[in-house]
Design a protein around this motif. Structure first.
Motif, mmCIF file in Angstrom:
data_model
loop_
_atom_site.group_PDB
_atom_site.id
_atom_site.type_symbol
_atom_site.label_atom_id
_atom_site.label_comp_id
_atom_site.label_asym_id
_atom_site.label_seq_id
_atom_site.Cartn_x
_atom_site.Cartn_y
_atom_site.Cartn_z
ATOM 1 N N ILE A 1 0.878 -1.170 0.000
ATOM 2 C CA ILE A 1 0.000 0.000 0.000
ATOM 3 C C ILE A 1 0.915 1.219 0.000
ATOM 4 C CG2 ILE A 1 -1.623 1.354 1.384
ATOM 5 C CD1 ILE A 1 -2.863 -1.273 2.306
ATOM 6 N N GLN A 2 0.673 2.139 -0.937
ATOM 7 C CA GLN A 2 1.539 3.315 -1.073
ATOM 8 C C GLN A 2 0.750 4.583 -0.736
ATOM 9 O OE1 GLN A 2 4.869 1.872 -4.191
ATOM 10 N NE2 GLN A 2 3.253 3.072 -5.124
ATOM 11 N N PRO A 3 0.763 4.961 0.549
ATOM 12 C CA PRO A 3 0.040 6.194 0.896
ATOM 13 C C PRO A 3 0.776 7.423 0.368
ATOM 14 C CG PRO A 3 0.497 4.832 2.848
ATOM 15 C CD PRO A 3 1.336 4.310 1.729
ATOM 16 N N ALA B 1 -4.502 12.294 3.908
ATOM 17 C CA ALA B 1 -5.415 11.169 4.154
ATOM 18 C C ALA B 1 -5.536 10.955 5.661
ATOM 19 C CB ALA B 1 -4.870 9.902 3.501
ATOM 20 N N ARG B 2 -6.639 10.338 6.056
ATOM 21 C CA ARG B 2 -6.773 9.863 7.431
ATOM 22 C C ARG B 2 -6.186 8.451 7.504
ATOM 23 N NH1 ARG B 2 -11.420 12.730 6.294
ATOM 24 N NH2 ARG B 2 -12.475 10.931 5.399
ATOM 25 N N ALA C 1 -6.129 2.150 6.435
ATOM 26 C CA ALA C 1 -6.480 0.874 7.077
ATOM 27 C C ALA C 1 -7.611 0.171 6.338
ATOM 28 C CB ALA C 1 -6.850 1.112 8.541
ATOM 29 N N GLU C 2 -8.541 0.931 5.817
ATOM 30 C CA GLU C 2 -9.674 0.321 5.103
ATOM 31 C C GLU C 2 -9.200 -0.372 3.829
ATOM 32 O OE1 GLU C 2 -13.080 -1.143 5.472
ATOM 33 O OE2 GLU C 2 -12.563 0.429 6.920
ATOM 34 N N LEU C 3 -8.221 0.232 3.144
ATOM 35 C CA LEU C 3 -7.653 -0.420 1.952
ATOM 36 C C LEU C 3 -6.936 -1.711 2.351
ATOM 37 C CD1 LEU C 3 -6.949 -0.561 -1.030
ATOM 38 C CD2 LEU C 3 -5.114 1.108 -0.625
ATOM 39 N N ILE D 1 -2.597 5.179 -2.660
ATOM 40 C CA ILE D 1 -3.747 5.877 -2.060
ATOM 41 C C ILE D 1 -3.214 7.220 -1.583
ATOM 42 C CG2 ILE D 1 -3.416 4.364 -0.019
ATOM 43 C CD1 ILE D 1 -6.384 4.944 0.692
ATOM 44 N N ASP D 2 -3.217 8.197 -2.505
ATOM 45 C CA ASP D 2 -2.395 9.395 -2.323
ATOM 46 C C ASP D 2 -3.074 10.698 -2.726
ATOM 47 O OD1 ASP D 2 -2.479 9.049 -5.040
ATOM 48 O OD2 ASP D 2 -0.348 9.469 -5.355
ATOM 49 N N GLY D 3 -4.370 10.681 -2.972
ATOM 50 C CA GLY D 3 -5.033 11.926 -3.384
ATOM 51 C C GLY D 3 -4.458 12.514 -4.661
#
Ligand code: NDP
Length: 237
Positions: A174-176, A204-205, A210-212, A231-233
């Motif tokens: 997962i790549q925030p 992001a929150r 965590a949901e991903l 997941i980076d906007g």
């Protein structure tokens, strides 16, 4: 909500930030859950009391201790490796020992923990690492060594997906992008600069990350492997 009742789950680096959100999410799903921490004993104990998860002190920089910790959890259904640090600054003056310690925690530890988890993991298990969009895009100076660690995770994920796929085990990163935590507060000095790179201009929150992870760890994630889930906007767009 994806249900984890009876599933044996370990979160590395769960006392604060994204890791704590992961612990809360898997606890809500009913997992049999443990998490590690290194220094934040009070936060770890409070989270354990809140969620019913077991807090285990285990510094990811200590390879042999980490391997013992992972092995001690037995046959896992999922491991999520979130423990990570960041060292920023001019590479010409950065303390090389600090850089190497970051590489130990962000690269060596995830590799050895993932392999040790896979050794005993149940079929169709899940290995998830928390990488970063900085593995793909590093738009400012002073973060080469951090970006190096997150790019390294990409190769690891692709390779281990091949190693363990025959058992139905998936391996993903997962790549925030910027995510509100002690490491990167939404009201920190770099926030406005970071939002300038984003299509959706906010941090992001941790719960969104965590949901991903819960999706990837659940039954609908069975065919997602060797992938980077960004997941980076729009930071990397
Ligand atoms: P925080 O600094 O807020 O929290 C870090 C967590 O990792 C803490 O629970 C800490 O435990 C644990 N940890 C750190 N070092 C060790 C270690 N040596 N052994 C065991 N646990 C350790 O960071 P975030 O939650 O923001 O970051 C989590 C992950 O997400 C990291 O890998 C980070 O690189 C990545 N990430 C974060 C982004 C962000 O914007 N926040 C963006 C992209 C990726 P303790 O306090 O007990 O030491």
């Amino acid at each position: 909500m994806v249900d984890f009742t009876g599933k044996n789950v370990l979160v590395l680096g769960g006392s604060r930030g994204i890791g704590a959100a992961l612990v809360r999410r898997f606890a809500q799903g009913g997992a049999r859950l443990a998490f590690t921490y290194a220094g934040s004993k009070d936060a770890a104990e409070a989270l354990a009391a809140e969620t019913g998860a077991e807090a285990v002190r285990s510094d990811s920089a200590d390879r042999d201790a980490l391997i013992r910790t992972v092995a001690g959890r037995g046959a896992l259904d999922a491991i999520v490796i979130s423990a990570g640090t960041v060292v920023l600054g001019d590479p010409l003056t950065l303390d090389p020992d600090a850089v190497d310690r970051m590489i130990d925690v962000n690269v060596r530890a995830p590799y050895h923990a993932a392999v040790e988890a896979a050794r005993r993991m149940n079929d169709n298990g899940r290995i998830i690492v928390i990488g970063s969009v900085n593995g793909d895009r590093m738009p400012f100076a002073g973060a080469a060594a951090y970006a190096l660690t997150k790019s390294a995770m990409q190769g690891m994920v692709r390779g281990l997906a091949r190693d363990f796929g025959a058992r139905g085990i998936t391996v993903n990163s997962i790549q925030p992008g910027p995510t509100d935590s002690d490491m990167n507060p939404a009201d920190g000095p770099m926030a406005e600069t970071m939002h300038g790179f984003m299509a959706i201009k906010r941090h992001a929150r941790a719960s969104e990350i965590a949901e991903l992870a819960a999706f990837l760890a659940g039954p609908h994630g069975a065919m997602i492997t060797g992938s980077m889930q960004t997941i980076d906007g729009g930071f990397g767009a």
